[in-house]
Design a protein around this motif. Structure first.
Motif, PDB file in Angstrom:
ATOM      1  N   UNK A   1       0.824  -1.203   0.000  1.00 47.20           N
ATOM      2  CA  UNK A   1       0.000   0.000   0.000  1.00 47.20           C
ATOM      3  C   UNK A   1       0.856   1.249   0.000  1.00 47.20           C
ATOM      4  N   UNK A   2       0.230   2.345  -0.373  1.00 46.05           N
ATOM      5  CA  UNK A   2       0.813   3.684  -0.223  1.00 46.05           C
ATOM      6  C   UNK A   2      -0.341   4.616   0.089  1.00 46.05           C
TER       7      UNK A   2
ATOM      8  N   UNK B   1       4.228   6.502   2.744  1.00 47.42           N
ATOM      9  CA  UNK B   1       5.272   5.483   2.648  1.00 47.42           C
ATOM     10  C   UNK B   1       4.768   4.219   1.953  1.00 47.42           C
ATOM     11  N   UNK B   2       5.710   3.357   1.568  1.00 41.64           N
ATOM     12  CA  UNK B   2       5.399   2.065   0.981  1.00 41.64           C
ATOM     13  C   UNK B   2       5.401   1.010   2.079  1.00 41.64           C
ATOM     14  N   UNK B   3       4.292   0.271   2.195  1.00 40.83           N
ATOM     15  CA  UNK B   3       4.186  -0.795   3.185  1.00 40.83           C
ATOM     16  C   UNK B   3       3.704  -2.070   2.504  1.00 40.83           C
TER      17      UNK B   3
ATOM     18  N   UNK C   1      10.265   6.439   2.678  1.00 38.03           N
ATOM     19  CA  UNK C   1      10.630   7.306   1.564  1.00 38.03           C
ATOM     20  C   UNK C   1      10.410   6.655   0.204  1.00 38.03           C
ATOM     21  N   UNK C   2       9.827   5.462   0.180  1.00 30.92           N
ATOM     22  CA  UNK C   2       9.664   4.753  -1.085  1.00 30.92           C
ATOM     23  C   UNK C   2       8.191   4.653  -1.462  1.00 30.92           C
ATOM     24  N   UNK C   3       7.958   4.324  -2.719  1.00 24.68           N
ATOM     25  CA  UNK C   3       6.596   4.113  -3.214  1.00 24.68           C
ATOM     26  C   UNK C   3       6.680   3.267  -4.470  1.00 24.68           C
TER      27      UNK C   3
END
Length: 501
Positions: free
Chosen positions: A199-200, A206-208, A238-240
């Motif tokens: 998810x984002x 964030x990317x989870x 900090x990612x997606x």
């Protein structure tokens, strides 16, 4: 009485009965009568006519396929008024279900495709928001439709919904900010079935990523407190972007790949981590690849091999129609093993890795890469297949699609055989410049030309999210391909079941 005259009387009497007006199949070998001496005489087609329903009073109603030449069976001393399997024979079915190379229902069509509607979809579905997996209980389909929970549908072999389970989203369980699903996949791990999703939030980061253990029917497993069991695999502030996941069925290992960085925050790298099915980190997140050409890299597919190594397919795209697919072997610690294979292609090659299994040979001989490429000058979209990736195997073209059409394909291994299906989609403006997408559905088996499976053989109405198909085996010699289509009522998940050679 002479047998010949006695039989003529039977025929005349039968012509006066409505029950004698019928057609054909494979029933018994002939009608048995007796002459004056009590000797049995076979009153078969040679005695009563050529077997045509219009001239033979004992011919059955159906005369195609396995029903060809069928004549009425005698039941309790009388001929069947309407032919049944007693007359048509053991291969007959009133509605064809077998994949045996025969026209079992005698309608003139052998092993027909069967269309079915699985479920309505409230909105458009992009790649990665629907996935499927065959289990002992049936075919599971996970649907993320933007609600507070995902739906896991359990389908029977006819792809009819038998049960629906609900998987609440992580942000509902934790009471955090609402997010949306970027990628998902039903997995078979060494510990059982599970649903993976990443998810984002609406500001991108964030990317989870999460893993939800499932039972064989697709229902989420629950802990002692009754709450759904869920393990967080990834939390990258900090990612997606899209994630790629693969699970080992022999060891408790799950790999997650994603892209980090961007044009304003270089470098852009493909990252990877290995965790177990409970989210415990086995290999900390590390950079696996960084483009030296300045092109944008992304993970596309991952596959655990039978020797314990990991195979990954990465893409680099120039942003101007050029691309490269790179295939690399990694060890259990995500370190590169040996040399990579690279294939020049165009944009959006959408590579997929599949494993043909032990029948294809050693662990490094059985993986296969499938991707697409646009070829000049006709701008044909080709689907290419390459095996023996680390032993010099060269690409083979399976499809040259119609110019202007874009094939969105799926690959599936069935008992060591590679099978493909795809939506061949194109854009055509509608009324008032309303964007419309149209397409056809195709399948292809090894050594066989593509077969069109479009329901009704008419163009299907699609949308911009119809960029994928799912494939599952639903019965011996019967495959199913699932896809999204557009109807007057909205988006739907449809399927076509078809027989394989």
């Amino acid at each position: 009485m002479n047998a010949r005259f006695w039989w003529s009387g039977v025929v005349l009497s039968c012509l006066a009965m409505a029950g004698c007006e019928s057609s054909g199949g494979k029933g018994d070998a002939g009608v048995v009568v007796e002459d004056d001496s009590g000797t049995s005489v076979d009153g078969g087609p040679g005695d009563a006519g050529p077997g045509d329903a219009g001239t033979d009073p004992l011919a059955c109603e159906k005369q195609h396929g396995v029903c060809a030449g069928a004549r009425r069976a005698m039941v309790d001393g009388a001929y069947e008024p309407e032919c049944t399997a007693l007359s048509y024979g053991a291969d007959y079915e009133s509605s064809e279900t077998r994949c045996d190379g025969l026209d079992n229902d005698c309608d003139g069509v052998t092993d027909p495709s069967i269309e079915s509607r699985i479920t309505a979809l409230p909105g458009g579905y992009a790649l990665g928001q629907i996935s499927s997996l065959r289990t002992e209980a049936g075919v599971l389909v996970a649907v993320f439709d933007g609600a507070e929970s995902a739906r896991v549908l359990r389908l029977d072999d006819d792809l009819k919904v038998q049960e629906t389970s609900s998987v609440p989203m992580a942000w509902v369980r934790t009471g955090t900010a609402r997010q949306y699903v970027r990628s998902s996949k039903l997995l078979r791990t060494s510990e059982g079935l599970a649903l993976f999703y990443s998810t984002a939030n609406f500001l991108v980061r964030p990317l989870k990523a999460y893993l939800v253990p499932l039972d064989e029917n697709g229902a989420p497993k629950r802990g002692p407190d009754g709450e759904v069991v869920e393990h967080q695999l990834l939390d990258r502030p900090l990612d997606e972007g899209r994630t790629v996941v693969a699970a080992s069925t022999t060891e408790d290992r799950v790999v997650v790949l994603w892209t980090t960085g961007g044009p304003l925050t270089p470098p852009i790298q493909v990252m990877g981590t290995v965790v177990d099915s409970k989210g415990q980190v086995l290999v900390a997140p590390k950079a696996l690849f960084e483009s030296t050409s300045g092109w944008t890299p992304a993970p596309e597919s991952a596959l655990w091999l039978r020797n314990g190594e990991l195979l990954v397919a990465l893409t680099e795209e120039s942003g101007s129609g050029q691309g490269t697919v790179r295939v690399r072997r990694l060890d259990a610690a995500l370190a590169q093993v040996g040399e990579e294979r690279a294939f020049t292609t165009s944009e959006w090659p959408a590579p997929q890795l599949v494993d043909l299994g032990e029948a294809a040979g050693a662990p490094l001989a059985s993986p296969v890469l499938v991707w697409r490429s646009r070829e000049a000058p006709e701008s044909l979209r080709w689907i290419r297949v390459a095996g023996h990736l680390f032993d010099g195997g060269q690409p083979v073209t399976w499809l040259e699609d119609t110019p202007g059409d874009i094939p969105w394909f799926g690959a599936f291994v069935d008992e060591g055989e590679l099978r493909l299906s795809w939506l061949s989609r194109f854009y055509a403006p509608g009324e008032n410049n309303t964007p419309l997408y149209w397409g056809r559905l195709w399948t292809q088996d090894p050594g066989v030309a593509p077969v069109e499976r479009t329901p009704g053989l008419e163009l299907m109405s699609l949308n911009e999210h119809a960029m994928w198909v799912l494939m599952e085996k639903v019965a011996p010699r019967r495959m199913a391909t699932m896809y999204t289509a557009t109807t007057a009522e909205g988006q739907v998940l449809d399927a076509v079941r078809y027989c394989t050679p």
